[in-house]
Design a protein around this motif. Sequence first.
Motif, short mmCIF file in Angstrom:
data_model
loop_
_atom_site.label_atom_id
_atom_site.label_comp_id
_atom_site.label_asym_id
_atom_site.label_seq_id
_atom_site.Cartn_x
_atom_site.Cartn_y
_atom_site.Cartn_z
N VAL A 5 0.86 -1.19 0.00
CA VAL A 5 0.00 0.00 0.00
C VAL A 5 0.89 1.24 0.00
N PRO A 6 0.43 2.32 -0.61
CA PRO A 6 1.24 3.55 -0.57
C PRO A 6 1.40 4.03 0.87
N SER A 7 2.55 4.62 1.15
CA SER A 7 2.78 5.05 2.53
C SER A 7 1.84 6.18 2.92
N GLY A 8 1.35 6.90 1.95
CA GLY A 8 0.47 8.03 2.26
C GLY A 8 -1.00 7.66 2.29
N SER A 9 -1.31 6.37 2.14
CA SER A 9 -2.72 5.99 2.10
C SER A 9 -3.33 6.07 3.49
N THR A 10 -4.61 6.37 3.52
CA THR A 10 -5.31 6.49 4.81
C THR A 10 -5.73 5.11 5.29
N ALA A 11 -6.17 5.06 6.54
CA ALA A 11 -6.59 3.79 7.13
C ALA A 11 -7.77 3.22 6.36
N VAL A 12 -8.62 4.08 5.88
CA VAL A 12 -9.80 3.62 5.13
C VAL A 12 -9.36 2.96 3.82
N GLU A 13 -8.40 3.60 3.17
CA GLU A 13 -7.91 3.06 1.90
C GLU A 13 -7.21 1.72 2.10
N ARG A 14 -6.46 1.64 3.19
CA ARG A 14 -5.76 0.37 3.48
C ARG A 14 -6.76 -0.74 3.78
N ARG A 15 -7.76 -0.35 4.53
CA ARG A 15 -8.78 -1.34 4.88
C ARG A 15 -9.51 -1.82 3.63
N ALA A 16 -9.73 -0.90 2.72
CA ALA A 16 -10.40 -1.28 1.47
C ALA A 16 -9.56 -2.30 0.72
N ILE A 17 -8.26 -2.09 0.68
CA ILE A 17 -7.38 -3.02 -0.02
C ILE A 17 -7.39 -4.37 0.68
N GLN A 18 -7.27 -4.34 2.01
CA GLN A 18 -7.25 -5.60 2.76
C GLN A 18 -8.57 -6.36 2.60
N THR A 57 21.99 2.90 9.11
CA THR A 57 22.48 3.87 8.14
C THR A 57 21.31 4.29 7.26
N GLY A 58 21.29 5.51 6.89
CA GLY A 58 20.14 6.02 6.14
C GLY A 58 20.17 5.59 4.68
N SER A 59 19.00 5.26 4.15
CA SER A 59 18.87 4.96 2.73
C SER A 59 17.65 5.70 2.22
N MET A 60 17.78 6.21 1.03
CA MET A 60 16.62 6.93 0.47
C MET A 60 16.17 6.23 -0.79
N VAL A 61 14.88 6.03 -0.86
CA VAL A 61 14.33 5.36 -2.03
C VAL A 61 13.21 6.25 -2.59
N VAL A 62 13.22 6.37 -3.92
CA VAL A 62 12.16 7.12 -4.59
C VAL A 62 11.48 6.14 -5.54
N THR A 78 4.11 8.78 -6.26
CA THR A 78 5.56 8.74 -6.10
C THR A 78 5.83 8.72 -4.60
N GLU A 79 6.55 7.71 -4.19
CA GLU A 79 6.84 7.55 -2.77
C GLU A 79 8.30 7.90 -2.54
N VAL A 80 8.51 8.83 -1.64
CA VAL A 80 9.88 9.19 -1.28
C VAL A 80 10.03 8.81 0.19
N ALA A 81 11.04 8.03 0.51
CA ALA A 81 11.16 7.60 1.91
C ALA A 81 12.62 7.49 2.31
N GLY A 88 13.00 0.49 9.60
CA GLY A 88 11.76 1.25 9.63
C GLY A 88 11.83 2.47 8.74
N ILE A 89 10.66 3.06 8.55
CA ILE A 89 10.60 4.26 7.73
C ILE A 89 10.78 5.47 8.64
N VAL A 90 11.81 6.25 8.37
CA VAL A 90 12.08 7.42 9.20
C VAL A 90 11.21 8.58 8.72
N TYR A 91 11.18 8.74 7.42
CA TYR A 91 10.34 9.80 6.85
C TYR A 91 9.80 9.30 5.53
N ALA A 92 8.55 9.51 5.30
CA ALA A 92 7.98 9.10 4.02
C ALA A 92 7.07 10.20 3.51
#
Lengths: 363, 346
Positions: free
Chosen positions: B111-124, B156-161, B168-171, B177-181
């Motif tokens: 699921v996209p990191s920015g998706s809401t709980a409702v959207e995640r629930r819909a997918i599940q 160590t930090g890693s950045m993925v786009v 577009t997910e930037v994290a 774990g995800i430090v910032y997304a």
Amino acid sequence: MKETLEQKLAMGPMSGLRTAAPAADAPGANDVGPLLCATRMRLGKDLQDVARLLHIRYNYLVAIEDGRFEDLPGQAYAIGFVRAYAEHLGLDGDEIVRRFKDENAGIKKPTAFNYPLPAPDSGVPSVVLLMIAVVMGMMVYGAWYSIAGADRRAADLIQEIPVRLAAMLDRPPAPQTVPAETPVVNPEPVKVVETPLAPVAADPPKPEPAKVEPARTEVAAVEAPKPEVPKSEPPKAEPPKPEASTQVAALTPAPPAPRQNSKSTDVIELKATSDSWIQVRAGDQLLLTRLLRKGEVYRVPDRNGLTLMTGNAGGIEVSVNGDAMPPLGSEGTVVRGVPLEAARLRTMAKAAVPVETDDSEPD
Amino acid sequence: MFARLTGWLSNDMAIDLGTANTLVYVKGKGIVLNEPSVVALAEVKGRKQVLAVGNEAKQMLGRTPGNIQAIRPLRDGVIADFEVAEEMIKHFIRKVHNRRSFAAPLVIVCVPSGSTAVERRAIQESAEAAGARKVFLIEEPMAAAIGAGLPVTEPTGSMVVDIGGGTTEVAVLSLGGIVYARSVRVGGDMMDEAIINYIRRNHNLLVGEGSAERIKKEIGCACPPEHGDGKTMMIKGRDLMNGVPKEIVITQRQVAEALAEPVTAIIDAVKVALEHTAPELAADLVDKGIILTGGGALLYNLDFVLRHATGLPVSIADDPLSCVVLGTGRALEESKKLRNVLTTMY
């Protein structure tokens, strides 16, 4: 070109170093490192220049050219750097990456993930704890089982006894009461001694048997005379009593004392010939209030001073030791204060006068 | 009991339920399916029935008669049409199990990191309704980073786009774990739309989504070529002026111009993410840089543009299109070890 020269100067001796071909005698000229280096040299590009353009550290580019994979930050980055460098030099990125992977076997194995996890709280292994718990559980169960088993055995014993007890229970006075009462006998004689003084001569004889009463049988009666003798009380009534208490009761419509006597033997029963409401009282105390259904039998407890009240005198049949007494009244008559005492009932039977008095209270 | 029994009969799956493409990874087998997320529905006697899913349905997109509808059930990385998405997942599960009955696999969906709980629930819920025994969710940037082989569990930090079809997910990731997304709703779809709009504005020609996507893939470019107009391409569409079909030639420079807006949005998202990165992690990023994954990473010169905008080394992951599903598949294979990254809505 001028720029690159200036840059070279600014970079210092390192850049100059890399302008020389790395290892012309390289075992495999096909190797990615030397190939990239050779291409770069052919194009006349400076490594520092490339590093600045691609924003890749100079050291990493040197490592790629020298084939030192272990000096690169990681598999994913190494492949990315090689691809970027190759494409910058105008080579086929995919092909170079493929060759780079072939050369470095270590790159093919996936990155290992070791998630940082908090250390377990205690040093005791959970398996040991589990075993201990199981053993303890079994012990507790065993203990419970043995205790519960003992209970069951006791219960079995009790079940057997009642068969014998049932026969013994038919005789109302429990043998245990005899020893209990015997000490009480002593105070009683005192009363008995008093009674002869005040009331009529006829009364005294009864108290004496009362003394003896603990021994309920004729054997007891035989013993009875012994205490009597020392007391030297009016002899008239004494002999008859041991013989038959019933007669004594019949003779003397006397109050409490004789009743104690008869109590032991007389069984008063109320049998309903039709549905009748009855109430049994002991003075002020209410013993029973209920509707006797037709055919039901109520056995009056062996107690003094009980009176009966019924709403249907004709529906109640009173019997003493199985002898039916005359009816208390006609059907539907309310009768109060019928004394539930064998002696008095018998007198009433003799008189054949049913206690029809609606309001006559007992003494 | 019954679930365990059906579990024996089914293959556990990892699904990258993307806006543009759905990829399925089966435990022990690897990627077995890669099809467009399109469902064609036909109305038979007033009841809608699935006509085609995937490639077949994509060919129908924009070419359907009145009784057929070709639908993309996902928009912006999340489910837009619940029932159609369920049908699509059901189709993929059945396809993977060779239409075997009683398949109730364990499914991991990203699921996209920015998706809401409702959207995640819909997918599940749609995955559960499609017949999954148990459903776990994994955040897309984490899956992409695992799939790209980044050392996400190390300190160590890693950045993925990850530039997908819808988002577009930037994290920034560290220690598993995800430090910032940051998730922006810009992706391949928006690029297609930008191309359609550009051609309509400048050439008075209306082209379909499919044509726009082809243009993007063939001559799409994040920055205009240094010299000249670059490659050219013939495109066909409907002339807006006189309403007749028409063919024109479009150049790489024009496409780069058209794509400037979505590309700028992606660059901005990366810059914002970098601004929010803790200094220690930022220091790690200077050396190693950014990894690009997803279909958008294949846009020509995007890495070059990002490299110049951020001043960091930007590398394209190996096989960027499959990174997310490979990462999800890795989480499936090593579900015990990687359970920390799996979530569920119940």
